[in-house]
Design a protein around this motif. Structure first.
Motif, PDB file in Angstrom:
ATOM      1  N   THR A  25       0.784  -1.231   0.000  1.00 20.77           N
ATOM      2  CA  THR A  25       0.000   0.000   0.000  1.00 20.77           C
ATOM      3  C   THR A  25       0.820   1.288   0.000  1.00 20.77           C
ATOM      4  O   THR A  25       0.256   2.376   0.104  1.00 20.77           O
ATOM      5  CB  THR A  25      -0.938   0.019   1.217  1.00 20.77           C
ATOM      6  N   ASN A  28       0.855   4.775   1.394  1.00 21.92           N
ATOM      7  CA  ASN A  28      -0.126   4.792   2.485  1.00 21.92           C
ATOM      8  C   ASN A  28       0.069   3.608   3.417  1.00 21.92           C
ATOM      9  O   ASN A  28       0.664   2.606   3.034  1.00 21.92           O
ATOM     10  CB  ASN A  28      -1.547   4.756   1.914  1.00 21.92           C
ATOM     11  N   SER A  30      -1.218   0.286   5.497  1.00 16.90           N
ATOM     12  CA  SER A  30      -2.172  -0.790   5.265  1.00 16.90           C
ATOM     13  C   SER A  30      -3.209  -0.734   6.382  1.00 16.90           C
ATOM     14  O   SER A  30      -2.858  -0.726   7.557  1.00 16.90           O
ATOM     15  CB  SER A  30      -1.460  -2.143   5.264  1.00 16.90           C
ATOM     16  N   THR A  47      -6.964  -1.489   2.531  1.00 16.50           N
ATOM     17  CA  THR A  47      -6.343  -0.535   1.634  1.00 16.50           C
ATOM     18  C   THR A  47      -5.879  -1.266   0.380  1.00 16.50           C
ATOM     19  O   THR A  47      -5.263  -2.331   0.458  1.00 16.50           O
ATOM     20  CB  THR A  47      -5.132   0.138   2.307  1.00 16.50           C
ATOM     21  N   GLY A  51      -2.153   2.074  -2.183  1.00 18.73           N
ATOM     22  CA  GLY A  51      -2.798   2.975  -1.238  1.00 18.73           C
ATOM     23  C   GLY A  51      -4.200   3.419  -1.566  1.00 18.73           C
ATOM     24  O   GLY A  51      -4.820   4.175  -0.826  1.00 18.73           O
ATOM     25  N   HIS A  54      -8.941   3.472   0.014  1.00 17.88           N
ATOM     26  CA  HIS A  54      -8.760   3.280   1.446  1.00 17.88           C
ATOM     27  C   HIS A  54      -9.688   2.164   1.916  1.00 17.88           C
ATOM     28  O   HIS A  54     -10.679   1.840   1.254  1.00 17.88           O
ATOM     29  CB  HIS A  54      -9.084   4.569   2.205  1.00 17.88           C
TER      30      HIS A  54
END
Length: 151
Positions: A25, A28, A30, A47, A51, A54
């Motif tokens: 991810t 971002n 996870s 996720t 990423g 969401h």
């Protein structure tokens, strides 16, 4: 039936979903999300690769956005802002009319921390934090290391 054992069971499932995406991810963290109504899982998400989406966004999409009266279990505080300008997860949960959000870890981002929680509470949604925070912290460890320092 609502209680710590039940909450832990659903958060454990959210943790498992997040772990299934660990390392996929970036940039971002996870995150796992389980949406429950009347003690039954009605949707779940994690996720996506790279990423997006969401976790909350993925779970709500599986429901057509309809989660009125449900509880969302999330491994990380629902985002308060999105870097790409899309609707935040906290706003999506408000619009879906969930009644309760239980999350493990607070958003460590210096730009978004607590914004999601404040939005949920302002909408009258019950918010509980910290359940299984130590276990879920593993999901955001690399994300935290790479966060910028707000000046």
């Amino acid at each position: 039936m609502r209680g710590r054992t039940t909450d832990s069971t659903f958060m454990q499932r959210a943790l498992g979903l997040g772990l299934s995406q660990l390392g996929k991810t970036v940039p971002n963290p996870s995150v796992g999300c389980v949406i429950v109504r009347d003690g039954v899982v009605i949707a779940e998400g994690a996720t996506g690769d790279g990423g997006r989406p969401h976790a909350e966004e993925a779970a709500l999409a599986a429901l057509g956005g309809e989660a009125e009266g449900a509880t969302a279990y999330v491994t990380l505080e629902p985002c308060g802002e999105r870097s790409n300008g899309a609707c935040s997860c906290s706003q999506r949960l408000v619009e879906a009319k969930v009644k309760r959000v239980v999350f493990a870890c607070e958003d460590p981002s210096p730009y978004a921390s607590h914004i999601g929680t404040e939005r949920l509470k302002a909408a009258g949604i019950e918010v509980e934090t910290g359940l299984m925070a130590d276990e879920c912290a593993a999901l955001i460890a690399d994300f935290v290391k790479n966060l910028p320092v707000k000046r």
